[in-house]
Design an enzyme around this catalytic site. Sequence first.
Site, PDB file in Angstrom:
ATOM      1  N   CYS A  78       0.869  -1.189   0.000  1.00 43.93           N
ATOM      2  CA  CYS A  78       0.000   0.000   0.000  1.00 43.93           C
ATOM      3  C   CYS A  78       0.900   1.230   0.000  1.00 43.93           C
ATOM      4  O   CYS A  78       1.919   1.271  -0.695  1.00 43.93           O
ATOM      5  CB  CYS A  78      -0.976  -0.035   1.174  1.00 43.93           C
ATOM      6  SG  CYS A  78      -0.204  -0.005   2.805  1.00 43.93           S
TER       7      CYS A  78
HETATM    8  O1  LIG Z   1      -0.903   3.005   3.187  1.00 40.42           O
HETATM    9  S1  LIG Z   1      -1.126   3.060   4.638  1.00 40.42           S
HETATM   10  O2  LIG Z   1      -2.354   2.302   4.981  1.00 40.42           O
HETATM   11  O3  LIG Z   1       0.011   2.605   5.397  1.00 40.42           O
HETATM   12  S2  LIG Z   1      -1.397   4.926   5.059  1.00 40.42           S
END
Ligand SMILES: O=S(=O)([O-])[S-]
Length: 118
Positions: A78
Amino acid sequence: MALEVNYEQLLEEQKEPNTLIVDIREPSEISETGALPGSIHIPMGDVRNVFENFSEEEFQEKYGKPKPTTDTKIIFSCRSGKRSMSMQQTMQKLGYTQAHHYPGGWLEWEEKSAGRRK
Ligand SMILES: O=S(=O)([O-])[S-]
């Protein structure tokens, strides 16, 4: 403990055809930065549905890769590792024993690979 890969391992896995790297950020984030190289993009909220309900043909057609089995090495990524950890844990509980995540996420990848490109 969550199964993890670090930056160096990720670079190796990007060359590995049997590993499935999944960038789980939102479409708006992907359009800003592009997806992680070598990854397919499935937003976090869709991953479970796609893995559980797509047929092999649908998956292959949409993502251009074989649908993962519970033994496939999967790496979720992510922005900076929070969502990917939660996703890794969810999918591991569902039986995907080789679900990993990349804690550094896009932010670390971008920072480290900027140096390599120069
Ligand atoms: O991408 S995140 O969920 O670590 S902010």
